[in-house]
Scaffold this motif. Structure first.
Motif, PDB file in Angstrom:
ATOM      1  N   GLU A 130       9.843  14.722  -7.804  1.00  0.00           N
ATOM      2  CA  GLU A 130       8.952  14.100  -6.825  1.00  0.00           C
ATOM      3  C   GLU A 130       9.040  12.572  -6.894  1.00  0.00           C
ATOM      4  O   GLU A 130       9.290  11.990  -7.956  1.00  0.00           O
ATOM      5  CB  GLU A 130       7.497  14.531  -7.064  1.00  0.00           C
ATOM      6  N   LEU A 131       8.780  11.952  -5.754  1.00  0.00           N
ATOM      7  CA  LEU A 131       8.575  10.512  -5.663  1.00  0.00           C
ATOM      8  C   LEU A 131       7.137  10.204  -6.043  1.00  0.00           C
ATOM      9  O   LEU A 131       6.203  10.798  -5.493  1.00  0.00           O
ATOM     10  CB  LEU A 131       8.838  10.038  -4.235  1.00  0.00           C
ATOM     11  N   ALA A 132       6.953   9.266  -6.972  1.00  0.00           N
ATOM     12  CA  ALA A 132       5.604   8.828  -7.346  1.00  0.00           C
ATOM     13  C   ALA A 132       5.345   7.423  -6.826  1.00  0.00           C
ATOM     14  O   ALA A 132       6.230   6.559  -6.842  1.00  0.00           O
ATOM     15  CB  ALA A 132       5.423   8.861  -8.857  1.00  0.00           C
ATOM     16  N   ILE A 133       4.127   7.211  -6.352  1.00  0.00           N
ATOM     17  CA  ILE A 133       3.636   5.913  -5.891  1.00  0.00           C
ATOM     18  C   ILE A 133       2.713   5.357  -6.965  1.00  0.00           C
ATOM     19  O   ILE A 133       1.868   6.086  -7.507  1.00  0.00           O
ATOM     20  CB  ILE A 133       2.830   6.049  -4.591  1.00  0.00           C
ATOM     21  N   VAL A 134       2.835   4.071  -7.268  1.00  0.00           N
ATOM     22  CA  VAL A 134       1.889   3.412  -8.169  1.00  0.00           C
ATOM     23  C   VAL A 134       1.120   2.362  -7.363  1.00  0.00           C
ATOM     24  O   VAL A 134       1.723   1.512  -6.688  1.00  0.00           O
ATOM     25  CB  VAL A 134       2.597   2.764  -9.365  1.00  0.00           C
ATOM     26  N   ILE A 135      -0.191   2.449  -7.424  1.00  0.00           N
ATOM     27  CA  ILE A 135      -1.060   1.553  -6.656  1.00  0.00           C
ATOM     28  C   ILE A 135      -1.170   0.201  -7.359  1.00  0.00           C
ATOM     29  O   ILE A 135      -1.220   0.125  -8.591  1.00  0.00           O
ATOM     30  CB  ILE A 135      -2.452   2.196  -6.487  1.00  0.00           C
ATOM     31  N   GLY A 136      -1.225  -0.885  -6.569  1.00  0.00           N
ATOM     32  CA  GLY A 136      -1.258  -2.224  -7.137  1.00  0.00           C
ATOM     33  C   GLY A 136      -2.575  -2.968  -6.994  1.00  0.00           C
ATOM     34  O   GLY A 136      -2.761  -4.013  -7.628  1.00  0.00           O
ATOM     35  N   LYS A 137      -3.485  -2.453  -6.159  1.00  0.00           N
ATOM     36  CA  LYS A 137      -4.778  -3.123  -6.004  1.00  0.00           C
ATOM     37  C   LYS A 137      -5.780  -2.120  -5.457  1.00  0.00           C
ATOM     38  O   LYS A 137      -5.397  -1.070  -4.938  1.00  0.00           O
ATOM     39  CB  LYS A 137      -4.674  -4.329  -5.078  1.00  0.00           C
ATOM     40  N   ARG A 138      -7.045  -2.435  -5.585  1.00  0.00           N
ATOM     41  CA  ARG A 138      -8.097  -1.515  -5.163  1.00  0.00           C
ATOM     42  C   ARG A 138      -7.886  -1.100  -3.714  1.00  0.00           C
ATOM     43  O   ARG A 138      -7.719  -1.937  -2.822  1.00  0.00           O
ATOM     44  CB  ARG A 138      -9.478  -2.159  -5.331  1.00  0.00           C
ATOM     45  N   ALA A 139      -7.918   0.200  -3.506  1.00  0.00           N
ATOM     46  CA  ALA A 139      -7.642   0.752  -2.174  1.00  0.00           C
ATOM     47  C   ALA A 139      -8.798   1.644  -1.751  1.00  0.00           C
ATOM     48  O   ALA A 139      -9.056   2.677  -2.369  1.00  0.00           O
ATOM     49  CB  ALA A 139      -6.341   1.545  -2.188  1.00  0.00           C
ATOM     50  N   SER A 140      -9.492   1.244  -0.703  1.00  0.00           N
ATOM     51  CA  SER A 140     -10.593   2.025  -0.144  1.00  0.00           C
ATOM     52  C   SER A 140     -10.603   1.836   1.362  1.00  0.00           C
ATOM     53  O   SER A 140     -10.575   0.697   1.850  1.00  0.00           O
ATOM     54  CB  SER A 140     -11.930   1.574  -0.748  1.00  0.00           C
ATOM     55  N   TYR A 141     -10.584   2.946   2.096  1.00  0.00           N
ATOM     56  CA  TYR A 141     -10.550   2.914   3.554  1.00  0.00           C
ATOM     57  C   TYR A 141      -9.416   2.017   4.070  1.00  0.00           C
ATOM     58  O   TYR A 141      -9.611   1.130   4.900  1.00  0.00           O
ATOM     59  CB  TYR A 141     -11.900   2.487   4.128  1.00  0.00           C
ATOM     60  N   VAL A 142      -8.234   2.269   3.567  1.00  0.00           N
ATOM     61  CA  VAL A 142      -7.057   1.480   3.930  1.00  0.00           C
ATOM     62  C   VAL A 142      -6.524   1.943   5.289  1.00  0.00           C
ATOM     63  O   VAL A 142      -6.412   3.143   5.553  1.00  0.00           O
ATOM     64  CB  VAL A 142      -5.964   1.652   2.853  1.00  0.00           C
ATOM     65  N   GLU A 143      -6.197   1.003   6.143  1.00  0.00           N
ATOM     66  CA  GLU A 143      -5.539   1.326   7.405  1.00  0.00           C
ATOM     67  C   GLU A 143      -4.072   1.674   7.127  1.00  0.00           C
ATOM     68  O   GLU A 143      -3.425   1.055   6.276  1.00  0.00           O
ATOM     69  CB  GLU A 143      -5.620   0.145   8.364  1.00  0.00           C
ATOM     70  N   ILE A 172      -0.013   8.771   3.195  1.00  0.00           N
ATOM     71  CA  ILE A 172      -0.640   9.313   1.986  1.00  0.00           C
ATOM     72  C   ILE A 172      -1.618   8.313   1.381  1.00  0.00           C
ATOM     73  O   ILE A 172      -2.750   8.667   1.025  1.00  0.00           O
ATOM     74  CB  ILE A 172       0.450   9.717   0.969  1.00  0.00           C
ATOM     75  N   VAL A 173      -1.198   7.064   1.237  1.00  0.00           N
ATOM     76  CA  VAL A 173      -2.097   6.050   0.666  1.00  0.00           C
ATOM     77  C   VAL A 173      -3.321   5.880   1.557  1.00  0.00           C
ATOM     78  O   VAL A 173      -4.470   5.843   1.079  1.00  0.00           O
ATOM     79  CB  VAL A 173      -1.354   4.717   0.470  1.00  0.00           C
ATOM     80  N   HIS A 174      -3.094   5.774   2.854  1.00  0.00           N
ATOM     81  CA  HIS A 174      -4.210   5.681   3.807  1.00  0.00           C
ATOM     82  C   HIS A 174      -5.145   6.874   3.676  1.00  0.00           C
ATOM     83  O   HIS A 174      -6.367   6.717   3.559  1.00  0.00           O
ATOM     84  CB  HIS A 174      -3.644   5.595   5.224  1.00  0.00           C
ATOM     85  N   TYR A 175      -4.576   8.068   3.672  1.00  0.00           N
ATOM     86  CA  TYR A 175      -5.381   9.290   3.690  1.00  0.00           C
ATOM     87  C   TYR A 175      -6.231   9.416   2.436  1.00  0.00           C
ATOM     88  O   TYR A 175      -7.448   9.657   2.525  1.00  0.00           O
ATOM     89  CB  TYR A 175      -4.447  10.493   3.822  1.00  0.00           C
ATOM     90  N   ILE A 176      -5.629   9.250   1.270  1.00  0.00           N
ATOM     91  CA  ILE A 176      -6.388   9.401   0.023  1.00  0.00           C
ATOM     92  C   ILE A 176      -7.512   8.380  -0.050  1.00  0.00           C
ATOM     93  O   ILE A 176      -8.619   8.678  -0.529  1.00  0.00           O
ATOM     94  CB  ILE A 176      -5.453   9.284  -1.185  1.00  0.00           C
ATOM     95  N   SER A 177      -7.261   7.174   0.469  1.00  0.00           N
ATOM     96  CA  SER A 177      -8.270   6.111   0.384  1.00  0.00           C
ATOM     97  C   SER A 177      -9.498   6.387   1.243  1.00  0.00           C
ATOM     98  O   SER A 177     -10.514   5.691   1.107  1.00  0.00           O
ATOM     99  CB  SER A 177      -7.654   4.770   0.779  1.00  0.00           C
ATOM    100  N   GLN A 178      -9.427   7.379   2.113  1.00  0.00           N
ATOM    101  CA  GLN A 178     -10.608   7.741   2.912  1.00  0.00           C
ATOM    102  C   GLN A 178     -11.612   8.556   2.092  1.00  0.00           C
ATOM    103  O   GLN A 178     -12.776   8.696   2.487  1.00  0.00           O
ATOM    104  CB  GLN A 178     -10.191   8.561   4.146  1.00  0.00           C
ATOM    105  N   PHE A 179     -11.168   9.092   0.944  1.00  0.00           N
ATOM    106  CA  PHE A 179     -12.009   9.998   0.169  1.00  0.00           C
ATOM    107  C   PHE A 179     -12.354   9.488  -1.226  1.00  0.00           C
ATOM    108  O   PHE A 179     -13.243  10.036  -1.886  1.00  0.00           O
ATOM    109  CB  PHE A 179     -11.307  11.356   0.028  1.00  0.00           C
TER     110      PHE A 179
END
Length: 282
Positions: free
Chosen positions: A126-139, A223-230
Protein backbone atom coordinates in the motif's frame (compact mmCIF):
# COMPACT_ATOMS: atom_id res chain seq x y z
CA UNK A 1 14.04 14.48 0.20
CA UNK A 2 14.21 10.95 1.50
CA UNK A 3 14.09 10.86 5.28
CA UNK A 4 14.82 7.82 7.43
CA UNK A 5 15.04 6.61 10.99
CA UNK A 6 17.98 4.33 11.68
CA UNK A 7 19.30 2.37 14.65
CA UNK A 8 18.12 -0.29 17.06
CA UNK A 9 14.44 -0.45 18.05
CA UNK A 10 13.66 2.29 20.54
CA UNK A 11 16.92 4.14 19.84
CA UNK A 12 16.41 5.28 16.26
CA UNK A 13 17.87 8.57 15.03
CA UNK A 14 16.59 10.74 12.17
CA UNK A 15 18.52 10.79 8.94
CA UNK A 16 18.53 12.02 5.36
CA UNK A 17 19.53 10.03 2.28
CA UNK A 18 22.17 11.88 0.26
CA UNK A 19 22.75 11.80 -3.50
CA UNK A 20 24.97 8.71 -3.13
CA UNK A 21 22.30 6.80 -1.21
CA UNK A 22 24.13 7.18 2.11
CA UNK A 23 22.50 8.14 5.40
CA UNK A 24 23.36 11.54 6.87
CA UNK A 25 22.59 12.13 10.55
CA UNK A 26 19.91 14.77 11.26
CA UNK A 27 19.83 14.43 15.04
CA UNK A 28 21.55 17.81 15.57
CA UNK A 29 18.60 19.45 13.84
CA UNK A 30 15.54 17.41 14.87
CA UNK A 31 14.99 14.92 17.67
CA UNK A 32 13.02 12.44 15.57
CA UNK A 33 10.75 12.17 12.55
CA UNK A 34 7.48 12.77 14.32
CA UNK A 35 4.97 15.49 15.10
CA UNK A 36 6.06 19.05 14.37
CA UNK A 37 9.38 17.87 12.92
CA UNK A 38 7.27 16.98 9.87
CA UNK A 39 5.63 20.39 9.56
CA UNK A 40 6.12 22.43 6.38
CA UNK A 41 8.42 24.86 8.23
CA UNK A 42 10.56 22.07 9.67
CA UNK A 43 10.85 20.24 6.36
CA UNK A 44 11.83 23.50 4.65
CA UNK A 45 14.67 23.96 7.16
CA UNK A 46 15.87 20.41 6.56
CA UNK A 47 15.70 20.89 2.79
CA UNK A 48 17.88 23.99 3.12
CA UNK A 49 20.70 21.99 4.75
CA UNK A 50 23.63 20.84 2.67
CA UNK A 51 23.81 17.04 2.99
CA UNK A 52 27.61 17.31 2.96
CA UNK A 53 27.40 19.31 6.18
CA UNK A 54 25.71 16.43 7.99
CA UNK A 55 27.66 13.56 9.58
CA UNK A 56 27.81 10.47 7.38
CA UNK A 57 26.46 7.31 9.02
CA UNK A 58 28.84 4.38 8.58
CA UNK A 59 27.92 0.76 7.96
CA UNK A 60 24.45 -0.51 7.17
CA UNK A 61 22.31 0.22 10.21
CA UNK A 62 18.84 -1.16 10.69
CA UNK A 63 16.07 1.10 9.41
CA UNK A 64 13.12 1.77 11.68
CA UNK A 65 9.67 2.86 10.61
CA UNK A 66 10.16 6.13 8.75
CA UNK A 67 7.80 7.94 11.14
CA UNK A 68 7.80 7.66 14.94
CA UNK A 69 4.81 7.48 17.26
CA UNK A 70 1.92 8.69 15.12
CA UNK A 71 -1.17 9.61 17.05
CA UNK A 72 -3.29 7.91 14.40
CA UNK A 73 -2.64 5.10 11.94
CA UNK A 74 -5.68 5.22 9.67
CA UNK A 75 -6.40 2.80 6.85
CA UNK A 76 -8.63 2.86 3.78
CA UNK A 77 -10.15 -0.45 2.73
CA UNK A 78 -11.31 -1.71 -0.66
CA UNK A 79 -9.78 1.25 -2.48
CA UNK A 80 -8.98 -0.66 -5.69
CA UNK A 81 -11.95 -2.00 -7.67
CA UNK A 82 -10.23 -5.30 -8.53
CA UNK A 83 -9.35 -5.91 -4.89
CA UNK A 84 -12.96 -5.27 -3.85
CA UNK A 85 -14.02 -7.83 -6.46
CA UNK A 86 -11.56 -10.48 -5.26
CA UNK A 87 -12.82 -9.86 -1.72
CA UNK A 88 -16.40 -10.47 -2.90
CA UNK A 89 -17.46 -6.98 -1.86
CA UNK A 90 -19.08 -4.12 -3.80
CA UNK A 91 -17.10 -1.07 -4.89
CA UNK A 92 -17.58 1.43 -2.04
CA UNK A 93 -19.40 4.67 -2.69
CA UNK A 94 -17.17 6.49 -0.22
CA UNK A 95 -13.89 5.54 1.50
CA UNK A 96 -14.05 2.61 3.93
CA UNK A 97 -12.08 3.61 7.04
CA UNK A 98 -10.63 1.58 9.89
CA UNK A 99 -7.67 1.86 12.26
CA UNK A 100 -4.38 0.08 12.57
CA UNK A 101 -2.79 0.27 16.02
CA UNK A 102 0.17 2.69 15.94
CA UNK A 103 2.03 0.13 18.06
CA UNK A 104 2.06 -2.27 15.08
CA UNK A 105 4.55 -0.12 13.16
CA UNK A 106 7.99 -1.63 12.56
CA UNK A 107 10.91 -1.11 10.22
CA UNK A 108 10.71 -2.03 6.54
CA UNK A 109 13.03 -5.03 6.90
CA UNK A 110 12.08 -6.21 10.39
CA UNK A 111 10.61 -9.66 10.91
CA UNK A 112 6.83 -9.87 10.97
CA UNK A 113 5.34 -12.09 13.66
CA UNK A 114 2.45 -14.36 12.72
CA UNK A 115 0.07 -14.02 15.69
CA UNK A 116 -0.54 -16.84 18.13
CA UNK A 117 -3.07 -19.23 16.59
CA UNK A 118 -3.23 -17.41 13.26
CA UNK A 119 -3.93 -19.44 10.14
CA UNK A 120 -4.83 -16.59 7.77
CA UNK A 121 -2.06 -13.97 7.86
CA UNK A 122 -2.06 -12.07 4.55
CA UNK A 123 -0.07 -9.40 2.70
CA UNK A 124 -1.03 -6.01 1.17
CA UNK A 125 1.29 -3.53 -0.55
CA UNK A 126 0.00 0.00 0.00
CA UNK A 127 0.86 3.66 -0.47
CA UNK A 128 1.02 5.47 2.88
CA UNK A 129 0.42 9.20 3.38
CA UNK A 130 2.09 11.08 6.23
CA UNK A 131 0.34 14.24 7.40
CA UNK A 132 2.43 17.38 7.92
CA UNK A 133 0.10 19.77 9.75
CA UNK A 134 -3.20 19.81 11.60
CA UNK A 135 -5.96 18.83 9.22
CA UNK A 136 -9.62 19.49 10.00
CA UNK A 137 -12.38 20.11 7.46
CA UNK A 138 -9.84 20.32 4.65
CA UNK A 139 -11.06 21.26 1.18
CA UNK A 140 -10.08 18.71 -1.45
CA UNK A 141 -8.38 21.38 -3.56
CA UNK A 142 -6.07 22.14 -0.62
CA UNK A 143 -5.57 18.60 0.63
CA UNK A 144 -2.13 17.87 -0.86
CA UNK A 145 -0.66 20.85 1.01
CA UNK A 146 -1.28 18.90 4.24
CA UNK A 147 0.93 16.00 3.12
CA UNK A 148 4.48 15.79 4.50
CA UNK A 149 5.37 12.80 2.35
CA UNK A 150 4.70 9.26 1.24
CA UNK A 151 6.01 5.80 2.11
CA UNK A 152 5.57 2.11 1.38
CA UNK A 153 3.37 0.20 3.82
CA UNK A 154 2.71 -3.53 4.10
CA UNK A 155 -0.80 -3.61 5.57
CA UNK A 156 -0.35 -7.08 7.04
CA UNK A 157 -3.75 -8.58 7.87
CA UNK A 158 -5.10 -11.60 9.74
CA UNK A 159 -8.24 -12.42 7.78
CA UNK A 160 -9.98 -14.61 10.36
CA UNK A 161 -9.53 -11.92 13.02
CA UNK A 162 -10.60 -9.28 10.50
CA UNK A 163 -13.78 -10.78 9.06
CA UNK A 164 -14.90 -13.99 10.75
CA UNK A 165 -15.90 -12.68 14.16
CA UNK A 166 -17.92 -9.76 15.39
CA UNK A 167 -16.66 -6.21 15.60
CA UNK A 168 -14.45 -4.11 13.36
CA UNK A 169 -11.68 -4.94 10.89
CA UNK A 170 -9.08 -3.42 13.20
CA UNK A 171 -8.80 -6.73 15.10
CA UNK A 172 -7.02 -8.24 12.13
CA UNK A 173 -4.98 -5.18 11.26
CA UNK A 174 -3.15 -3.98 14.36
CA UNK A 175 -1.33 -7.08 15.64
CA UNK A 176 2.29 -6.50 16.69
CA UNK A 177 4.59 -5.95 13.66
CA UNK A 178 1.63 -5.68 11.24
CA UNK A 179 2.66 -2.23 10.00
CA UNK A 180 6.08 -2.18 8.28
CA UNK A 181 6.58 1.41 7.09
CA UNK A 182 9.41 2.76 4.96
CA UNK A 183 12.24 2.51 4.05
CA UNK A 184 11.98 6.25 3.59
CA UNK A 185 9.56 9.10 3.99
CA UNK A 186 9.71 10.75 0.56
CA UNK A 187 8.62 14.37 0.29
CA UNK A 188 6.06 15.26 -2.39
CA UNK A 189 8.53 17.20 -4.54
CA UNK A 190 10.48 13.96 -5.19
CA UNK A 191 7.38 11.88 -5.80
CA UNK A 192 5.74 14.00 -8.48
CA UNK A 193 2.39 12.54 -9.56
CA UNK A 194 1.41 10.38 -6.61
CA UNK A 195 -1.47 8.94 -8.64
CA UNK A 196 0.87 7.30 -11.14
CA UNK A 197 3.19 5.04 -9.12
CA UNK A 198 3.73 1.37 -9.92
CA UNK A 199 3.52 -1.04 -6.99
CA UNK A 200 4.27 -4.74 -6.53
CA UNK A 201 4.66 -7.52 -3.97
CA UNK A 202 6.37 -10.93 -4.09
CA UNK A 203 6.13 -13.92 -1.76
CA UNK A 204 9.22 -16.14 -1.89
CA UNK A 205 10.22 -14.44 -5.17
CA UNK A 206 6.86 -15.16 -6.82
CA UNK A 207 4.94 -12.10 -7.98
CA UNK A 208 1.59 -11.83 -6.22
CA UNK A 209 0.56 -8.18 -6.63
CA UNK A 210 1.11 -5.81 -9.53
CA UNK A 211 -0.70 -2.51 -9.55
CA UNK A 212 -0.56 1.25 -9.75
CA UNK A 213 -1.86 4.10 -7.67
CA UNK A 214 -3.58 5.38 -10.81
CA UNK A 215 -6.29 2.74 -10.28
CA UNK A 216 -7.19 3.88 -6.77
CA UNK A 217 -10.93 4.49 -6.45
CA UNK A 218 -10.34 7.46 -4.13
CA UNK A 219 -7.13 9.41 -4.67
CA UNK A 220 -4.84 10.94 -2.08
CA UNK A 221 -6.43 14.40 -2.13
CA UNK A 222 -9.92 13.00 -1.65
CA UNK A 223 -8.79 10.68 1.15
CA UNK A 224 -7.17 13.48 3.15
CA UNK A 225 -10.21 15.69 2.59
CA UNK A 226 -12.64 12.93 3.48
CA UNK A 227 -10.98 11.78 6.71
CA UNK A 228 -10.65 15.39 7.89
CA UNK A 229 -14.45 15.72 7.88
CA UNK A 230 -14.68 13.20 10.74
CA UNK A 231 -11.56 13.72 12.85
CA UNK A 232 -8.60 16.00 13.39
CA UNK A 233 -5.33 14.70 11.98
CA UNK A 234 -2.06 16.01 13.34
CA UNK A 235 1.47 16.16 11.94
CA UNK A 236 2.95 12.68 11.84
CA UNK A 237 -0.34 10.81 11.47
CA UNK A 238 -0.23 8.02 8.91
CA UNK A 239 -2.89 6.97 6.39
CA UNK A 240 -2.47 3.77 4.39
CA UNK A 241 -4.59 3.86 1.29
CA UNK A 242 -5.59 0.38 0.12
CA UNK A 243 -4.11 -2.41 -1.96
CA UNK A 244 -4.39 -3.65 -5.55
CA UNK A 245 -5.54 -7.22 -6.29
CA UNK A 246 -3.41 -10.27 -5.60
CA UNK A 247 -3.76 -10.82 -1.86
CA UNK A 248 -3.76 -14.33 -0.47
CA UNK A 249 -7.40 -14.19 0.58
CA UNK A 250 -8.45 -13.69 -3.05
CA UNK A 251 -6.65 -16.73 -4.45
CA UNK A 252 -8.43 -19.95 -5.33
CA UNK A 253 -7.75 -21.67 -3.04
CA UNK A 254 -6.68 -18.92 -0.63
CA UNK A 255 -3.01 -18.81 0.30
CA UNK A 256 -1.73 -17.46 3.60
CA UNK A 257 1.69 -16.80 5.07
CA UNK A 258 3.65 -19.33 7.10
CA UNK A 259 6.84 -19.07 9.15
CA UNK A 260 9.82 -18.75 6.83
CA UNK A 261 7.97 -17.00 4.00
CA UNK A 262 9.79 -13.91 2.70
CA UNK A 263 7.72 -10.99 1.43
CA UNK A 264 9.31 -8.31 -0.75
CA UNK A 265 7.37 -5.26 -1.88
CA UNK A 266 7.87 -1.81 -3.31
CA UNK A 267 6.43 1.30 -4.89
CA UNK A 268 8.04 3.39 -7.62
CA UNK A 269 10.10 6.27 -6.12
CA UNK A 270 9.34 5.13 -2.56
CA UNK A 271 11.74 2.20 -2.18
CA UNK A 272 11.37 -1.45 -1.21
CA UNK A 273 10.75 -3.58 1.86
CA UNK A 274 11.67 -7.18 2.71
CA UNK A 275 10.28 -9.12 5.66
CA UNK A 276 10.68 -12.66 6.91
CA UNK A 277 7.52 -13.97 8.58
CA UNK A 278 8.19 -15.80 11.83
CA UNK A 279 6.11 -17.81 14.31
CA UNK A 280 4.85 -16.20 17.50
CA UNK A 281 6.69 -17.23 20.63
CA UNK A 282 6.12 -16.34 24.27
Amino acid sequence: MKLVRYGQPGSEKPGLIDADGKIRDLSAHIADLKGDALSPASLAKIAALSPDSLPKVTGNPRLGSCVAQPGNFIAVGLNYADHAAESGLPIPREPVLFNKAPSCMVGPHDNVVIPRGSKKTDWEVELAIVIGKRASYVEEKDALSYVAGYAVCNDVSERAYQTEGTGQWMKGKGCPTFGPLGPWLVTPDEVGDVQNLDMWLDVDDKRMQTGSTKTMIFGVAHIVHYISQFMIMEAGDVITTGTPPGVGMGMKPPRYLEPGNVVTLGIDKLGTQKQTFVAWSA
